[in-house]
Design an enzyme around this catalytic site. Structure first.
Site, PDB file in Angstrom:
ATOM      1  N   ASP A  20      47.415  10.322  80.704  1.00 15.58           N
ATOM      2  CA  ASP A  20      47.615  10.745  79.316  1.00 15.58           C
ATOM      3  C   ASP A  20      46.654   9.928  78.444  1.00 15.58           C
ATOM      4  O   ASP A  20      46.307   8.796  78.793  1.00 15.58           O
ATOM      5  CB  ASP A  20      49.064  10.512  78.875  1.00 15.58           C
ATOM      6  CG  ASP A  20      49.446  11.393  77.695  1.00 15.58           C
ATOM      7  OD1 ASP A  20      50.355  12.228  77.855  1.00 15.58           O
ATOM      8  OD2 ASP A  20      48.837  11.246  76.613  1.00 15.58           O
ATOM      9  N   THR A 111      51.534  26.621  79.720  1.00 19.85           N
ATOM     10  CA  THR A 111      51.746  28.041  79.428  1.00 19.85           C
ATOM     11  C   THR A 111      50.491  28.605  78.774  1.00 19.85           C
ATOM     12  O   THR A 111      50.113  28.185  77.676  1.00 19.85           O
ATOM     13  CB  THR A 111      52.942  28.206  78.477  1.00 19.85           C
ATOM     14  OG1 THR A 111      54.082  27.635  79.108  1.00 19.85           O
ATOM     15  CG2 THR A 111      53.210  29.666  78.162  1.00 19.85           C
ATOM     16  N   ARG A 141      63.911  23.999  81.260  1.00 15.55           N
ATOM     17  CA  ARG A 141      64.293  23.931  79.842  1.00 15.55           C
ATOM     18  C   ARG A 141      64.405  22.486  79.420  1.00 15.55           C
ATOM     19  O   ARG A 141      64.794  21.636  80.229  1.00 15.55           O
ATOM     20  CB  ARG A 141      65.665  24.600  79.626  1.00 15.55           C
ATOM     21  CG  ARG A 141      65.673  26.080  79.823  1.00 15.55           C
ATOM     22  CD  ARG A 141      67.077  26.594  79.979  1.00 15.55           C
ATOM     23  NE  ARG A 141      67.719  26.039  81.184  1.00 15.55           N
ATOM     24  CZ  ARG A 141      68.985  26.188  81.502  1.00 15.55           C
ATOM     25  NH1 ARG A 141      69.787  26.861  80.714  1.00 15.55           N
ATOM     26  NH2 ARG A 141      69.475  25.667  82.617  1.00 15.55           N
ATOM     27  N   LEU A 255      72.517  35.792  75.182  1.00 13.00           N
ATOM     28  CA  LEU A 255      73.023  36.794  74.240  1.00 13.00           C
ATOM     29  C   LEU A 255      73.929  36.106  73.221  1.00 13.00           C
ATOM     30  O   LEU A 255      74.799  36.751  72.641  1.00 13.00           O
ATOM     31  CB  LEU A 255      73.796  37.887  74.981  1.00 13.00           C
ATOM     32  CG  LEU A 255      72.940  38.930  75.716  1.00 13.00           C
ATOM     33  CD1 LEU A 255      73.821  39.956  76.414  1.00 13.00           C
ATOM     34  CD2 LEU A 255      71.979  39.649  74.758  1.00 13.00           C
ATOM     35  N   CYS A 265      58.594  26.238  72.482  1.00 10.53           N
ATOM     36  CA  CYS A 265      58.189  27.285  73.437  1.00 10.53           C
ATOM     37  C   CYS A 265      58.342  28.708  72.903  1.00 10.53           C
ATOM     38  O   CYS A 265      57.346  29.395  72.689  1.00 10.53           O
ATOM     39  CB  CYS A 265      58.970  27.123  74.731  1.00 10.53           C
ATOM     40  SG  CYS A 265      58.727  25.509  75.475  1.00 10.53           S
TER      41      CYS A 265
HETATM   42  C1  UGA Z   1      62.490  27.832  77.244  1.00 11.61           C
HETATM   43  C2  UGA Z   1      62.839  28.621  78.516  1.00 11.61           C
HETATM   44  O1  UGA Z   1      64.256  28.841  78.585  1.00 11.61           O
HETATM   45  C3  UGA Z   1      62.378  27.879  79.779  1.00 11.61           C
HETATM   46  O2  UGA Z   1      62.641  28.664  80.930  1.00 11.61           O
HETATM   47  C4  UGA Z   1      60.871  27.612  79.653  1.00 11.61           C
HETATM   48  O3  UGA Z   1      60.369  26.881  80.769  1.00 11.61           O
HETATM   49  C5  UGA Z   1      60.599  26.808  78.382  1.00 11.61           C
HETATM   50  O4  UGA Z   1      61.083  27.561  77.228  1.00 11.61           O
HETATM   51  C6  UGA Z   1      59.112  26.591  78.267  1.00 11.61           C
HETATM   52  O5  UGA Z   1      58.370  27.567  78.115  1.00 11.61           O
HETATM   53  O6  UGA Z   1      58.657  25.451  78.425  1.00 11.61           O
HETATM   54  P1  UGA Z   1      63.556  25.712  75.975  1.00 11.61           P
HETATM   55  O7  UGA Z   1      62.615  26.054  74.875  1.00 11.61           O
HETATM   56  O8  UGA Z   1      63.622  24.303  76.460  1.00 11.61           O
HETATM   57  O9  UGA Z   1      63.218  26.598  77.281  1.00 11.61           O
HETATM   58  O10 UGA Z   1      65.022  26.089  75.505  1.00 11.61           O
HETATM   59  P2  UGA Z   1      66.057  27.297  75.698  1.00 11.61           P
HETATM   60  O11 UGA Z   1      67.278  26.773  76.340  1.00 11.61           O
HETATM   61  O12 UGA Z   1      65.437  28.483  76.311  1.00 11.61           O
HETATM   62  O13 UGA Z   1      66.424  27.622  74.170  1.00 11.61           O
HETATM   63  C7  UGA Z   1      65.446  28.097  73.243  1.00 11.61           C
HETATM   64  C8  UGA Z   1      66.105  28.391  71.914  1.00 11.61           C
HETATM   65  O14 UGA Z   1      66.930  29.544  71.991  1.00 11.61           O
HETATM   66  C9  UGA Z   1      67.020  27.261  71.404  1.00 11.61           C
HETATM   67  O15 UGA Z   1      66.821  27.095  70.022  1.00 11.61           O
HETATM   68  C10 UGA Z   1      68.408  27.795  71.704  1.00 11.61           C
HETATM   69  O16 UGA Z   1      69.403  27.249  70.892  1.00 11.61           O
HETATM   70  C11 UGA Z   1      68.218  29.284  71.443  1.00 11.61           C
HETATM   71  N1  UGA Z   1      69.200  30.166  72.091  1.00 11.61           N
HETATM   72  C12 UGA Z   1      69.358  30.166  73.449  1.00 11.61           C
HETATM   73  C13 UGA Z   1      69.970  31.025  71.315  1.00 11.61           C
HETATM   74  O17 UGA Z   1      69.843  31.052  70.067  1.00 11.61           O
HETATM   75  N2  UGA Z   1      70.874  31.854  71.915  1.00 11.61           N
HETATM   76  C14 UGA Z   1      71.029  31.884  73.265  1.00 11.61           C
HETATM   77  O18 UGA Z   1      71.862  32.695  73.760  1.00 11.61           O
HETATM   78  C15 UGA Z   1      70.265  31.017  74.063  1.00 11.61           C
END
Ligand code: UGA
Length: 436
Positions: A20, A111, A141, A255, A265
């Protein structure tokens, strides 16, 4: 992603250089800990740094020539027009290629838009060395990075050289072999089995990653659209999605309606996909709609609250949750921060609290918003509380305690995580998203 990958590989029996250019971060890692909050990662780093199998460095020269496989885990932020900024991707690939040994493999975990690998392969060809390029997108995640990697749903490896792809798969198989040992060090419980390996062409691997994120974002925005309709009709979106999601073809995950998605992301991957499609003459209207809908959610919630409060001007409110979701200190594009800023912009006196993200969020909060370091203190005198992330701490506090600590009784559950009846029974006024 880079730090998690390094932590896992170094605990699976490999010697890993962690390269890094950021010295502040390197200095923290050298002490055997992470520079951000992520469950289970610190014990793995401590173990690997102590055994000298994880070597933090800022030098390409002292690390890359000693490595047979080089992982690129650099950031791909968005440009002002929403497209992916690939400056770090191209510059790190170019730098690494200067020092890579012939026959070594460059694994792209960042990505990137479909077609990026093709450009880098051309860049590699100019070195005159035979360097292998493999696309290996990451699906972990934040907050559950180590668990997601140890008990993955799928590993995708894309490239034209079968042997190179197989060598990358072998690394993951080695992690799988050491799964239980690594989990014991990290203090994590067994999750699920049945992860699959997919070997694809390079472009498919690139497209799989952004398609997965876009589809998950689409599901969330779809749920939020239905939540708005539920608000007008007296239906409860939680009941609706529980039943709809019970259909195996649909599934309940992602959902959950609420304040919309944030983080480092989904927002940029959706806009990046829209831009990359448009460069190929494809109009991904469906994703534009999902992104636009997502942008409306914090304002929609502020508006619902102001109707119950009789305006926002001079109202004392508390926003609980500044990270973009629970389990992380990451506050990039955090819906909680957005909501706090909207409330303050409309005249409310805003207090906030987050168990991990206070310092990261501070730079994005409007002037005048107060950051608290204690949950109970943050609630004092509040006329309304807004729950914006599902940190366990917020659920552990008894609803009657919320009521006792607050001056008013408006309880805005912008993650739809609380039981409506329990909140109302405690004398609070429950406001959810799409809950009738
Ligand atoms: C996301 C993907 O889920 C991962 O598979 C991926 O590797 C990652 O992006 C990436 O590209 O690096 P992440 O951003 O860490 O992961 O978080 P998520 O758990 O997917 O949540 C994303 C957002 O959606 C959060 O703000 C969460 O609160 C929201 N969310 C999630 C909702 O509003 N409703 C839901 O039902 C689920």
């Amino acid at each position: 992603m880079g730090l998690s990958t390094a932590a896992l590989l170094s605990n699976a029996g490999y010697k890993v250089y962690l390269l890094d250019i950021n010295h502040v971060r390197l200095d923290v890692i050298k002490e055997g800990r992470s520079f951000f909050y992520e469950k289970g990662i610190d014990p793995l780093l401590e173990e690997a740094v102590e055994k000298k199998v994880l070597i933090p460095t800022d030098s390409y020269e002292s690390s890359v020539p000693n490595s047979s496989i080089v992982f690129s885990c650099v950031g791909t932020p968005d440009n002002p027009d929403g497209s992916s900024n690939l400056n770090y991707v191209f510059s790190s690939a170019e730098q690494a290629s200067k020092f890579m040994r012939p026959g070594s493999i460059f694994v792209q975990k960042s990505t990137v838009p479909v077609g990026t690998g093709a450009v880098i392969e051309k860049q590699f060809a100019k070195t005159g060395k035979k360097l292998e390029y493999v696309s290996n997108p990451e699906f972990l995640r934040e907050g559950t990075a180590i668990t997601d990697s140890l008990w993955f749903d799928r590993v995708v490896v894309g490239g034209s050289e079968k042997l190179a792809c197989q060598r990358v798969i072998n690394l993951y198989k080695q992690i799988e072999k050491k799964q239980e040992n690594i989990a014991a060090i990290a203090g994590l419980k067994h999750d699920h089995d049945g992860g699959k390996y997919f070997t694809t062409n390079r472009n498919s691997a690139e497209l799989i990653k952004v398609t997965a994120n876009a589809f998950l974002a689409l599901k969330i925005s779809f749920a939020n659209s239905i939540a708005k309709l539920a608000d007008h009709t007296g239906a409860d979106v939680v009941e609706v999605m529980d039943a709809v999601g019970a259909d195996k073809r649909i599934g309940r995950a992602f959902l959950s309606a609420g304040r919309g998605y944030g983080g480092g992301c989904f927002p940029k991957d959706v806009s990046g996909l829209i831009c990359s499609a448009s460069e190929h003459g494809v109009d991904l209207q469906i994703m534009t709609a999902a992104s636009d809908l997502n942008e409306t959610m914090p304002g929609y919630i502020a508006n619902k609250a102001q109707e119950v409060l009789g305006g926002l001007k001079k109202k004392k409110v508390t926003v609980l949750g500044l990270s973009f979701k629970e389990g992380t200190s990451d506050a990039r594009r955090s819906p909680g921060v957005k909501l706090a800023n909207i409330l303050a912009k409309n005249g409310a006196i805003v207090s906030t609290y987050d168990p991990q993200a206070n310092s990261e969020a501070s730079q994005d909060l409007r002037k005048g918003i107060k950051i608290h370091h204690d949950l109970r203190d943050s609630l004092e005198d509040a006329q309304a509380v807004f729950i914006t992330t599902e940190w366990p701490e917020f659920f552990k506090l008894n609803p009657s305690e919320y009521n006792n600590l607050m001056a008013g009784n408006v309880f805005v559950d912008s993650v739809n995580g609380f039981d409506m009846k329990t909140i109302n029974d405690a004398g609070l006024k429950y406001v959810g998203v799409g809950r009738g």
